[in-house]
Enzyme design. Structure first.
Site, PDB file in Angstrom:
ATOM      1  N   TYR A  93       0.862  -1.187   0.000  1.00  0.00           N
ATOM      2  CA  TYR A  93       0.000   0.000   0.000  1.00  0.00           C
ATOM      3  C   TYR A  93       0.891   1.228   0.000  1.00  0.00           C
ATOM      4  O   TYR A  93       1.615   1.486   0.970  1.00  0.00           O
ATOM      5  CB  TYR A  93      -0.900  -0.032   1.235  1.00  0.00           C
ATOM      6  CG  TYR A  93      -1.920   1.080   1.348  1.00  0.00           C
ATOM      7  CD1 TYR A  93      -2.131   2.015   0.341  1.00  0.00           C
ATOM      8  CD2 TYR A  93      -2.710   1.190   2.491  1.00  0.00           C
ATOM      9  CE1 TYR A  93      -3.066   3.025   0.461  1.00  0.00           C
ATOM     10  CE2 TYR A  93      -3.659   2.191   2.626  1.00  0.00           C
ATOM     11  CZ  TYR A  93      -3.823   3.111   1.616  1.00  0.00           C
ATOM     12  OH  TYR A  93      -4.758   4.109   1.742  1.00  0.00           O
ATOM     13  N   LYS A 101      -1.524  -1.408  -3.895  1.00  0.00           N
ATOM     14  CA  LYS A 101      -2.580  -0.399  -3.904  1.00  0.00           C
ATOM     15  C   LYS A 101      -1.879   0.948  -4.043  1.00  0.00           C
ATOM     16  O   LYS A 101      -1.106   1.364  -3.164  1.00  0.00           O
ATOM     17  CB  LYS A 101      -3.401  -0.442  -2.608  1.00  0.00           C
ATOM     18  CG  LYS A 101      -4.441   0.669  -2.519  1.00  0.00           C
ATOM     19  CD  LYS A 101      -5.200   0.639  -1.206  1.00  0.00           C
ATOM     20  CE  LYS A 101      -6.171   1.814  -1.106  1.00  0.00           C
ATOM     21  NZ  LYS A 101      -6.923   1.824   0.170  1.00  0.00           N
TER      22      LYS A 101
END
Length: 304
Positions: A141, A169
């Site tokens: 992330y 992400k």
């Protein structure tokens, strides 16, 4: 290690109920959370992501944080994925949460670099290497806005060599990153910023780890499907009506805003937030309500 993360996986909000004996007078409403997770899957979402920033993981006790994953797994069953947030200040905390997620049936984990600390490159590499040893698929992330650590494309490429890293992400708000990462390594790039969804998917992102689908799961799934099918003109018509409310996903008050939008829809439970997050101002609520109702009107045909 592989894990198909295509589709809409929702970074779930977490409902609370008043309880004077709970932290800040708010107890986790596990029944409402289970119903919310099930509702998202019923409306076409691929999975749920408990214990992300939207799930207020940093405001939970250890017991609450673990129970949230268990409830999500039970609610979703075999109908969808559970990708649990395992963020921690150090790799030892993150690894511990990953081990717990594995025991509690998560399909994969979402992992920030070290939180609350501006880690250097070697510290970031160590963080991910240690969690990789747990054996669950990892979605990295990148959120340099909050962590002050930017997983730049060459660092992503190095991390992608770990055996269990399957995706990232991307939330740097730089739409060029999707292409740059895809050019450097063979992992899935997942759209992270709701208001940049259009650009990310057109650039080659293969999934959406999403915030605002907490309020609009049907519309979100339809939007994703249109873009995945290269039906760009149709997708733009829907996206243009939803983009104003999606923009709240990148603001300081994104958790409060998305929860309030959930309440405005009347289809699930949003509710209050625990500290340090405070209430929205009346002016903010008015704007969010207006933009939420605009998005609802755009997707009205999907709700019949």
């Amino acid at each position: 290690m592989t894990l198909d993360l295509g589709g809409v996986i929702v970074a779930t909000t977490l409902p609370f109920r008043p309880d004077d004996d709970a932290p800040a007078g708010l107890a986790v409403d596990y029944d409402a959370y289970a119903a919310h997770c099930s509702w998202l899957i019923d409306n076409g979402c691929r999975g749920v992501g408990p214990n992300g920033s939207l799930g207020e993981y940093s405001s939970l006790t250890d017991a609450e944080r673990r129970q949230v994953v268990r409830v999500a797994r039970e609610a979703v069953g075999d109908r969808g994925l559970v990708v649990a947030g395992v963020h921690g200040v150090g790799w030892h905390q993150a690894r511990g949460w990953a081990e717990a997620a594995a025991e509690d049936g998560a399909d994969g984990v979402l992992l920030l670099p070290p939180t609350l600390y501006r880690a250097n490159r070697e510290e970031v590499l160590t963080h991910y290497r240690k969690v990789d040893e747990v054996g669950l698929p990892i979605m990295m992330y990148n959120n340099p806005i909050d962590t002050k650590v930017d997983l730049v494309p060459d660092l992503v490429a190095e991390l992608a060599e770990l055996p269990n890293v399957v995706a990232i992400k991307e939330f740097s708000l730089d739409a060029r990153r999707v292409r740059e990462i895809r050019d450097r390594c063979d992992i899935a790039v997942i759209a992270g910023a709701d208001d940049l969804l259009f650009e990310a998917l057109v650039a080659g992102a293969t999934g959406w780890f999403a915030g605002y689908p907490n309020a609009f799961p049907r519309e979100a799934v339809r939007l994703y499907e249109l873009l995945a099918a290269d039906r760009v003109a149709e997708a733009r018509t829907l996206f243009d009506e939803m983009a104003p409310v999606f923009a709240w996903d990148s603001k300081t008050e994104f958790v409060q805003a998305i929860k309030f939008s959930v309440d405005v829809t009347g289809e699930s439970t949003g509710g209050p937030t625990r500290p340090p997050r405070g209430p929205l101002s009346e002016a903010q609520r008015a704007v969010i309500r207006r933009d939420t109702e605009r998005a609802l009107a755009a997707g009205a045909s999907l709700r019949r």
